[in-house]
Scaffold this motif. Structure first.
Motif, mmCIF file in Angstrom:
data_model
loop_
_atom_site.group_PDB
_atom_site.id
_atom_site.type_symbol
_atom_site.label_atom_id
_atom_site.label_comp_id
_atom_site.label_asym_id
_atom_site.label_seq_id
_atom_site.Cartn_x
_atom_site.Cartn_y
_atom_site.Cartn_z
ATOM 1 N N GLU A 1 1.025 -1.237 -0.267
ATOM 2 C CA GLU A 1 -0.056 -0.009 -0.191
ATOM 3 C C GLU A 1 0.834 1.545 0.035
ATOM 4 N N ASN B 1 4.032 3.706 -4.961
ATOM 5 C CA ASN B 1 3.032 4.033 -6.184
ATOM 6 C C ASN B 1 3.095 3.185 -7.008
ATOM 7 N N LYS B 2 2.997 3.913 -8.318
ATOM 8 C CA LYS B 2 2.931 2.963 -10.033
ATOM 9 C C LYS B 2 4.239 2.677 -9.849
ATOM 10 N N GLU B 3 4.895 3.389 -10.365
ATOM 11 C CA GLU B 3 6.807 2.588 -10.419
ATOM 12 C C GLU B 3 7.706 1.954 -9.266
ATOM 13 N N GLY B 4 6.651 1.826 -8.371
ATOM 14 C CA GLY B 4 6.869 0.948 -7.274
ATOM 15 C C GLY B 4 7.892 1.504 -6.086
ATOM 16 N N GLU B 5 7.771 3.194 -5.971
ATOM 17 C CA GLU B 5 8.217 2.992 -5.183
ATOM 18 C C GLU B 5 7.805 4.091 -4.072
ATOM 19 N N THR C 1 5.211 6.025 -1.935
ATOM 20 C CA THR C 1 4.693 7.123 -2.199
ATOM 21 C C THR C 1 4.850 8.210 -1.471
#
Length: 76
Positions: free
Chosen positions: A47, A50-54, A56
């Motif tokens: 959770e 983010n979408k890039e896998g970093e 948030t």
């Protein structure tokens, strides 16, 4: 009759507790500060990504319970 039952139950409880306490010394000692978890990897909840896998940057929702008396901590 009830006194005998209570005494038997107490005796059994003490036996179980003594048995478990005597086995604690047999367990391998592992420090909490070893730096490794059970997988050897850093664990991050999905959770928080983010979408890039970093991790948030956005503000996250926090939930406070009614009996929580501590003041909220600032994230800044």
């Amino acid at each position: 009759m009830y006194l005998v039952a209570v005494l038997v139950l107490l005796w059994q409880a003490f036996r179980v507790m003594f048995r478990s306490l005597s086995r604690v010394d047999e367990l391998p000692r592992k420090s909490l500060h070893d730096g490794d978890d059970r997988t050897g990897r850093l664990t991050i909840h999905p959770e928080l990504l983010n979408k890039e896998g970093e991790i948030t940057d956005e503000d996250l929702l926090t939930v406070r319970f009614s009996n929580d008396l501590e003041p909220p901590q600032s994230s800044e």
